[in-house]
Scaffold this motif. Sequence first.
Motif, short mmCIF file in Angstrom:
data_model
loop_
_atom_site.label_atom_id
_atom_site.label_comp_id
_atom_site.label_asym_id
_atom_site.label_seq_id
_atom_site.Cartn_x
_atom_site.Cartn_y
_atom_site.Cartn_z
N PRO A 320 0.82 -1.41 -0.05
CA PRO A 320 -0.11 -0.19 0.28
C PRO A 320 0.76 1.62 0.10
N GLY A 321 1.77 1.06 0.49
CA GLY A 321 2.69 2.40 1.27
C GLY A 321 3.30 2.89 -0.43
N ILE A 322 3.77 1.36 -1.47
CA ILE A 322 4.18 2.20 -2.87
C ILE A 322 2.81 2.25 -4.43
N VAL A 323 2.25 1.68 -3.81
CA VAL A 323 0.75 2.25 -4.60
C VAL A 323 0.02 3.35 -3.71
N ALA A 324 0.83 4.37 -2.30
CA ALA A 324 0.33 5.34 -2.07
C ALA A 324 0.70 5.97 -2.87
N ILE A 328 -0.17 2.18 -9.10
CA ILE A 328 0.40 0.65 -9.72
C ILE A 328 1.49 0.85 -9.98
N VAL A 329 1.59 1.38 -11.47
CA VAL A 329 2.99 2.21 -11.95
C VAL A 329 4.04 1.66 -11.51
N GLY A 330 4.51 1.66 -9.89
CA GLY A 330 5.08 1.99 -8.65
C GLY A 330 5.78 0.35 -8.79
N LEU A 331 5.01 -0.32 -9.07
CA LEU A 331 5.15 -1.54 -8.65
C LEU A 331 6.19 -2.19 -9.70
N TYR A 332 5.81 -1.65 -10.77
CA TYR A 332 6.34 -2.60 -11.97
C TYR A 332 7.54 -1.53 -12.75
N ARG A 333 8.05 -0.04 -11.67
CA ARG A 333 9.02 0.81 -11.87
C ARG A 333 10.33 -0.35 -12.28
N GLY A 334 11.11 -0.70 -13.55
CA GLY A 334 12.05 -0.84 -13.58
C GLY A 334 11.52 -2.49 -15.28
N PHE A 335 10.76 -2.19 -14.77
CA PHE A 335 10.57 -3.43 -15.91
C PHE A 335 10.39 -3.90 -17.55
N VAL A 336 10.39 -2.39 -17.68
CA VAL A 336 10.80 -2.67 -19.09
C VAL A 336 12.51 -2.96 -19.45
N PRO A 337 14.01 -2.32 -18.96
CA PRO A 337 15.11 -3.00 -18.48
C PRO A 337 15.03 -4.67 -18.36
N ASN A 338 14.19 -4.99 -17.32
CA ASN A 338 14.59 -6.46 -17.18
C ASN A 338 13.93 -6.92 -17.91
N ALA A 339 12.38 -6.46 -18.70
CA ALA A 339 11.97 -7.14 -19.84
C ALA A 339 12.91 -7.06 -21.17
N LEU A 340 13.36 -6.16 -21.59
CA LEU A 340 14.75 -6.34 -21.86
C LEU A 340 15.68 -6.89 -21.99
N LYS A 341 16.02 -7.15 -20.49
CA LYS A 341 17.50 -7.66 -20.24
C LYS A 341 17.14 -9.77 -20.95
N THR A 342 15.47 -9.60 -20.20
CA THR A 342 15.67 -11.55 -20.37
C THR A 342 15.60 -12.33 -21.51
#
Length: 380
Positions: A320-324, A328-342
């Motif tokens: 709840p702290g991150i979402v506040a 919701i986007v905060g839970l997926y921060r860094g997802f793009v570079p993480n997906a790119l390195k997959t």
Amino acid sequence: MRKNRPVLISMEIPGLELSNNTIQSYPPQQWKNKWVGSVGFSKEIGCNFGCISLSENLDEKAFKEFNPTATQLLKHPLAMVALVPREAALFAAGAIAGAAAKSVTAPLDRIKLLMQTHGLRAGQEAAKKGIGFIEAFALIGKEEGLKGYWKGNLPQVIRIIPYSAVQLFAYETYKKLFQGKDGELSVIGRLAAGACAGMTSTFVTYPLDVLRLRLAVDPGYKTMSEVALNMLKEEGVASFYNGLGPSLIGIAPYIAVNFCVFDLVKKALPEKYQKRTEATLATGLISATIATLMCYPLDTVRRQMQMKGTPYMTIFDAFPGIVARDGIVGLYRGFVPNALKTLPNSSIRLTTFDTVKRLLARSEEEFQKITEENRRQKAE
């Protein structure tokens, strides 16, 4: 080099009855005493059948007599690989593949970590505004130069070697534990084996992961030993396991889904594609993408709980702290570079494993071919 061992198998053939000749030769009670218990006959004579097939059994000394000589191995160098135990060869291949994959994708991993933790590091005022991929990329280059993209990679490489070893060993062990009576592994069994293997390997190597994070995101630290000593002095031993709970919760479904989807998708492919490298790479990418989409928020929570001075004590505080703060986007921060390195990560790992497995198979065939040739020559 693994040697074949004799196997005794018994099975029932319904309706099979003893011939009169057999009954006359062996009275019922004598037949029972002679054979019951050896091949699993039931109380009624004639309803079961036992067949024993014998093959030549060579002791260790006799077996070694047919092994390739040094001269033969020099002429057939591929056969030398078969001298290395298969488990050891796969262990080494996994360690090398993991280290190479982590080194190649280290810049993307560093950017991902910075995006995940930037708000917390910058303070509450700046925390309302996240940092983007391009901004994070430029910030690292500006503040730390080219070497900054690989900062924290050494402890990650050191971590991946025992991590891969423990995970693969644990997965094979758990698969045997969760097998059904028929020896088959169900979907639930695959999920359970993957989850347990992921948690086991994470628990064993977690302190190295914490050190890597601190070294990667805190400009004040230069070496891993400096981070470790400072953590022991200021925060105690428990700080090495901060965020372990969400880590275990996050890795369990990730490895479970990843392994299970990979196995099921590969089995669903036509047989001619199952052994093709590009099909294996695509399957690994699909399984990793699905698993990452499902489990990435827990990774973000884990990273923020690992940070020094984090306001989050439990996973129930962090979500709840991150979402506040970021939505919701905060839970997926860094997802793009993480997906790119997959993609490169999976490609390097799977290609290396596939190549080594084919090499091992060819080396064992070559070794066996020379052994059989030596055996025939000595028999003549």
